[in-house]
Design an enzyme around this catalytic site. Sequence first.
Site, PDB file in Angstrom:
ATOM      1  N   SER A  75       0.801  -1.237   0.000  1.00 58.20           N
ATOM      2  CA  SER A  75       0.000   0.000   0.000  1.00 58.20           C
ATOM      3  C   SER A  75       0.831   1.282   0.000  1.00 58.20           C
ATOM      4  O   SER A  75       0.287   2.369  -0.187  1.00 58.20           O
ATOM      5  CB  SER A  75      -0.935   0.021   1.209  1.00 58.20           C
ATOM      6  OG  SER A  75      -1.910  -0.972   1.060  1.00 58.20           O
ATOM      7  N   LYS A  78       0.274   3.470  -2.930  1.00 58.17           N
ATOM      8  CA  LYS A  78      -0.997   4.155  -3.200  1.00 58.17           C
ATOM      9  C   LYS A  78      -0.872   5.669  -3.363  1.00 58.17           C
ATOM     10  O   LYS A  78      -1.419   6.236  -4.311  1.00 58.17           O
ATOM     11  CB  LYS A  78      -2.033   3.783  -2.133  1.00 58.17           C
ATOM     12  CG  LYS A  78      -2.508   2.326  -2.233  1.00 58.17           C
ATOM     13  CD  LYS A  78      -3.579   2.015  -1.202  1.00 58.17           C
ATOM     14  CE  LYS A  78      -4.289   0.691  -1.437  1.00 58.17           C
ATOM     15  NZ  LYS A  78      -3.496  -0.514  -1.209  1.00 58.17           N
ATOM     16  N   TYR A 200      -3.268  -3.582 -10.546  1.00 58.42           N
ATOM     17  CA  TYR A 200      -3.222  -3.269  -9.114  1.00 58.42           C
ATOM     18  C   TYR A 200      -2.370  -4.298  -8.369  1.00 58.42           C
ATOM     19  O   TYR A 200      -1.532  -3.935  -7.540  1.00 58.42           O
ATOM     20  CB  TYR A 200      -4.652  -3.212  -8.560  1.00 58.42           C
ATOM     21  CG  TYR A 200      -4.683  -3.069  -7.065  1.00 58.42           C
ATOM     22  CD1 TYR A 200      -4.353  -1.852  -6.464  1.00 58.42           C
ATOM     23  CD2 TYR A 200      -5.009  -4.147  -6.240  1.00 58.42           C
ATOM     24  CE1 TYR A 200      -4.352  -1.715  -5.086  1.00 58.42           C
ATOM     25  CE2 TYR A 200      -5.023  -4.015  -4.860  1.00 58.42           C
ATOM     26  CZ  TYR A 200      -4.684  -2.799  -4.285  1.00 58.42           C
ATOM     27  OH  TYR A 200      -4.680  -2.672  -2.932  1.00 58.42           O
ATOM     28  N   TYR A 252      -4.370   4.584   8.218  1.00 61.62           N
ATOM     29  CA  TYR A 252      -5.550   3.834   8.636  1.00 61.62           C
ATOM     30  C   TYR A 252      -6.215   4.511   9.848  1.00 61.62           C
ATOM     31  O   TYR A 252      -6.356   5.726   9.878  1.00 61.62           O
ATOM     32  CB  TYR A 252      -5.199   2.363   8.913  1.00 61.62           C
ATOM     33  CG  TYR A 252      -4.449   1.723   7.771  1.00 61.62           C
ATOM     34  CD1 TYR A 252      -4.971   1.746   6.473  1.00 61.62           C
ATOM     35  CD2 TYR A 252      -3.222   1.119   7.970  1.00 61.62           C
ATOM     36  CE1 TYR A 252      -4.284   1.159   5.412  1.00 61.62           C
ATOM     37  CE2 TYR A 252      -2.531   0.528   6.921  1.00 61.62           C
ATOM     38  CZ  TYR A 252      -3.065   0.559   5.640  1.00 61.62           C
ATOM     39  OH  TYR A 252      -2.385  -0.006   4.617  1.00 61.62           O
ATOM     40  N   VAL A 270       1.334  -3.233   4.214  1.00 59.33           N
ATOM     41  CA  VAL A 270       1.152  -4.461   4.965  1.00 59.33           C
ATOM     42  C   VAL A 270       2.415  -5.328   4.978  1.00 59.33           C
ATOM     43  O   VAL A 270       2.550  -6.228   5.798  1.00 59.33           O
ATOM     44  CB  VAL A 270      -0.081  -5.214   4.387  1.00 59.33           C
ATOM     45  CG1 VAL A 270       0.302  -5.927   3.099  1.00 59.33           C
ATOM     46  CG2 VAL A 270      -0.702  -6.128   5.397  1.00 59.33           C
TER      47      VAL A 270
END
Lengths: 619, 619
Positions: A75, A78, A200, A252, A270
Amino acid sequence: MTITTRATLMQSQSPVERYLNTLIAEISQIDEGKIADYIPELAKANPDHLAVVVVTVDGKVYAAGDADVPFTIQSVSKPFMFGYALQEYGLEAVLRKVGVEPTGDPFNSIVLDDVNNRPFNPMVNAGAIAMSELLRGADAAEREAAQMTFFSSLAGRELTMDETVYRSESETGHRNRAIAYMMLNSGMINGPTEEVLDLYFRQCSILVSARDLAVMAATLAAHGRNVLTGERVISPGNVRDVLSVMATCGMYDYAGQWMFDVGLPAKSGVSGGIIAVLPGQLGIAVYSPRLDSVGNSVRGIEICKRFTRDFSLHAYVDRTDTRAVVHRSYHADEVTSNRVRTQPEIEILLKAGKAISVIEAQGPLHFGTAERLIRQASSYAQGSETLILDFRRVAYVDRAARMLLKQLVAELATQGCAVVITEACANENLRGLPEAFSDLVEAGQLSFVPDLDHALEAAENRLLEVHGLPHQVEKLKLADLELFAGLNREDILALEPLIHPFDFKAGETILKVGDEGRLIFIVARGSVSIHLGEADDLARRIASVGPGQAFGEMALLDGGTRSANARADTPVLVYGFSVEQVRELAATRPQIMEAMLSNMVRSLSSRLRAANDQIAALQ
Amino acid sequence: MTITTRATLMQSQSPVERYLNTLIAEISQIDEGKIADYIPELAKANPDHLAVVVVTVDGKVYAAGDADVPFTIQSVSKPFMFGYALQEYGLEAVLRKVGVEPTGDPFNSIVLDDVNNRPFNPMVNAGAIAMSELLRGADAAEREAAQMTFFSSLAGRELTMDETVYRSESETGHRNRAIAYMMLNSGMINGPTEEVLDLYFRQCSILVSARDLAVMAATLAAHGRNVLTGERVISPGNVRDVLSVMATCGMYDYAGQWMFDVGLPAKSGVSGGIIAVLPGQLGIAVYSPRLDSVGNSVRGIEICKRFTRDFSLHAYVDRTDTRAVVHRSYHADEVTSNRVRTQPEIEILLKAGKAISVIEAQGPLHFGTAERLIRQASSYAQGSETLILDFRRVAYVDRAARMLLKQLVAELATQGCAVVITEACANENLRGLPEAFSDLVEAGQLSFVPDLDHALEAAENRLLEVHGLPHQVEKLKLADLELFAGLNREDILALEPLIHPFDFKAGETILKVGDEGRLIFIVARGSVSIHLGEADDLARRIASVGPGQAFGEMALLDGGTRSANARADTPVLVYGFSVEQVRELAATRPQIMEAMLSNMVRSLSSRLRAANDQIAALQ
C-alpha cells in the site's frame, strides 16, 4: 582489511548515521507484532529485518539496518499512484473517481461514499483500484510498462516485480476482486475489470528496499523532483495534494494519534514499510514486517516516533524565520557602488544618499516572507527615488509573492520611487520574473538590471546629476586632476610636456595584470573599470574611475608589475605619465613628488574609510 | 473631512489589506447557509456580517469587513481549553481524560471511545466538558475567573461574556447535560457536574471579535507567545499538540477536504467563526454566521480556501530553504580580522590561512538546517586547526541541532580542530547554549567568544606564532618601523631625537575623534584598537595595530582633526612624532618625507586591497 574497516568507520562517523544505528539497535529489542499472512508469500518475510533510511532533499542518504533488503511495496504505492493520476488527468477528473475524506472503515472495506458514489479516498484499496484504471497505454503491456517506469522514476533506479507475490496476490485477492466488481457494478470502473485488478496486483508486488522508499519519500519532500536523478516526476501542486491525503488517510485508524505523535504525512503498507515526509527537508522510510492490529509496522511506528521526537521534526514545530528575508538593507550614504568618487561626489552621496534604498532579499519569497519584505521595503524606501531589490540570494518567488511585489512597485510609483530588481536574470529559479512583471517594466515603474553594483552606480550617477555634478564631464586640465591637486602653476607647467594622451574604445583593455608598470594613468574623459578576473568579467570589477581620477598610480612607488586589469567602459581619453620622467622632474622639484604622494594617501585613505564603512554595513 | 478620508485611503494601501477588502466584497455575494438556531439567542445574529482578519507572528494586523463585531466564541474555544489543560496538568494526565482520534460522529455525540472510556478528542463537546473540569481554582468563582483570565491572555485584551447567550445555553443545553452525566456515570467526571457544565457554558459564551480570534490564532502561530502583548500563554510543545488535534479533528466531518483545500490546522464554531494557523507565520480568523450542514461557516470556509490558495499558504507547500543556513563561509586567506598585519604576516595568512575556517550560520537551527550545516562544516574544516561558527544571525538552536553540533565538535576534535562559537552570548534566544555545551568547553574542544573579529584575530595570532611570527614582540628600533622603511642610517639618526615615548595602560584612550592632530604615533609594544564609536564599544573597532605600525599618521598631510579614536588594548609603548618637527627635518632631508609618504601609500594600498577582497568575499 584494516584499511577497509577504517574506511567504513570513517564513513559511519556522521552524527545522523550514528544516531540511526543506535536507534536500530534499541528498537530491535521490540518483538511485538505479527507478520501479515493474508497471502502465503508475505508470511515468509524475516520478522527480524529492520531498517531506517533518511534522505535529504539534496540527495544525502543516511541508512541503518537492513536498508537494502527487498520487499514488496504494497500500500505504500498508493499515494504515488494517486500522484500519477493527478499528473495525467488533473485534479477535477481524478476527484470524480475518488474522494479525499478519511473513513472509519478498514482499508479493505467494500463501502463506497454513497453521496458521491466513489471510494472515500485513494489510500483504501477501492480508491487505489480506481486509480489503476487510469494508467496510460494502448494495451495491458503498455500500461504495465508505464506503471513500472513511473515507480522506477520515483526510486531513481529500475525496479522489478516479485512474481511469486504477484501470483499469490492475484490468486487469493478475492476481496479486492469483490471491490472491483462492485465498482464495475456502480459504474466507477468502465474498463476490463480483470486487467485493472491485474495492474493493481502488479503494483502491490513491486520490489523495493527501505532505501528506495526513502528516496521516493524524499522526492515528495523535494516537491516531486527526484533527489538522486533530478527528474521531475510529479508537479509541486500535485505533490501538495498527495501529501494532504497522506496526512488524513495514510495511517488507517491511527491518523489522529500519528498526527499527534509524529505529525508528518505518511503511508504504511502491509509488508511492513512506512514512509513519512517532511516537506522541503527529508523523506524517511522504515521497514520491519511485524504489524500491529491496525496493519502498521510496530517497530516502524516506534522508529518514526523516536526519530521525529528526538529531532523535533513534527510538522507543527516552527521552522520558518520570516525575519531572515531581509539579508541586508542600506542607503547610498552607507554603502556605495565600486565607482570611485571624488570628494565633492562623496559629500553629496553622504548628504543625499537616503534617496537610494537597497534591500538584499534572501531565501524563498512566499506570502509570509514577501509580506514582511514589502512591509519593510515600503517603510525603508520612504522618500527614496530608487529602491533596488537585490534577488541574488532569493530561492524562488511564488505566485503570492509576485502579487505582493507588484503592488509594492505600484505603490512606490505613486510616491515617485522607481524599483530596480537586480541579479534576477542569472538565477534560474527566477527566470520567468521579467516576463511576469512586463507590464510594470513597460510602465517605467520597474527595471531589471543584471548586477547590483551597476544598478547602484547608475542610481548614484542620477542623484549626483540632480545635485549639479554630472558625472561624465571632461577633465582636460592638469590642475583639475586629483593627483596634482595643490601644485602651483609652475609645477603644472613643468608637468605638461610629460603628458602622453591615449584614446581607447569602449571595451578595450588599457592595462593587464602582470604588465610592467611604466605609466601612471589619469582619466580625462569617460569611465574605466578596474577588475581582477578575466578581461570580460565585468561583474567582478573592484572599482571604476572617472574624469580627474588616477589608476595604475602604484607604479610611482616601485615600478613593479600591474596587480589589476583596467578596461574602458566607454570611449575614454586618458593621460599617461611616464614614472621615469616624473621621477626626473621631482629630482629638481621635490614638492611635486610630495604633493602627488600626499594626494595618493588622501585618496587611498578616503577609499579605505569607505571600504571599512562598507564592510561594517555588510556585516 | 478630506484629510481624514485621505488618511484612511493611505492606511488601506497595504496590498494585503486591499486584497482582503476585495475578497470580502466578492464573498459577500454568497448567501447560502443557515444561522444556528439550536438556542434562540444565536438565531439573532446578523446573517450579513462578514469579516476576515490576518495577524502575523510579529503582531501586524490586517483586517477587513466586520472585524470588530462581537459574537460568542462557541467551539473555537475548544483547542485553547485543551491547551490550558496541557499547560496545567501535562500531556499524560490530560490523555487519561480525552483521546486524540477523529470520530465519524457529530460534534455533540454522546458516544465515548469504549476501549479507553474517554471522549474521542477535545474538539467534541464531551471532550471539551472533560477539559472544563480541569480549570484550577478553590471554588467555582475562582475557576470561572481563571477561565476568563486565560482567554483574555490569548486575545491580548480583557474579554467579557454574553450573559444572555450563557443563560440560553444553560437553560437549553440538555444534550450537553446528558453527555456530562454519562461521563459522571462512567467515572470520567468526578466533580460537581452542574458546576463543570456551567463553566463549559460560560466558556462557549465568551464574546470575541474576528480580530480577537485572529490574535488568538496568531498566538498559536507564534508558538504560544501572544503576538500583541508578548506574554507566554502556552508552551511551544503544548501548542504543537493543540495544532495536531486541530488538524485532524478541528473541522468536524470536513477534515479530509479541509486538509486538501486549505491544509492548515483549524477550528470552527457554531456562531460562525473559524480560525486557521500557519505555524511560524500567521493566524487567520473569519466570521460569518451562515452555516453549512456540517456546522461550518459557508462564507468562512470559502474565504479560507480563497486566501490560502491565492497566497499558497497550504501547509505542504515548501517554505523551508535549508541551503540558506550557511550565510557565508571563508578561510583566513580570504577574509581576515580587523587587525592590521605587516607584509610578512599577510603572506603567512595567504599561504596558511586555510587552517582557519569561518562559517557564519543563519536562521533557525533545527534538524534540517543543522544537518546541512554540520555536513558543510565537516567538509569545509577539513585540515583546519580552528573552525569559527558565527551565530550572530542564528534565530535559535533547537534540541536536535544541539545534538548534531555536539557531535560535530567531537568529530572535529579527533582531527585536531577546535571549534569557536561567536556572537552567541548577546543573542537572547541562544542564552542557554554555553551551559548546554559546558562539557565540550571543559574538554577544551569548544569555546565561546563574544565577537567574531576578536575570535578571528586570536586564531590568526596563533597561526602566525606557529609560523614563527609571534605577534607580541617589541619593535623598539626606528629602523624596524614600517613608516621609516627604506630610510638610511643617517636619516634614522636624524629622526631619533624627535621621538616622544608614551606609556598607556590597557583600556586607556590614546586619541579621540575631534582632537587636534599634532602627533603621529607608532606602536613599539602592545596593541592599539582604532574605533569610531564610544570609547568602550570595542566591538565596533575598525582596525587594531601592533608593534611597528603607525596610527594617526594622516596628521602628516594636513594636521587636521582626528577622525577616529585609538585605545590601548594592552599596556602599550608608543612613539609619538611631532608633525611640525618632522616637517622641519624634511625641509633639509626631503627623502624622509617621500619615504614616509611612500610607505603610507604602500600600507594603505595593501589595506585597501585586503578590504576589497573582504568586501568581495562578504558579498
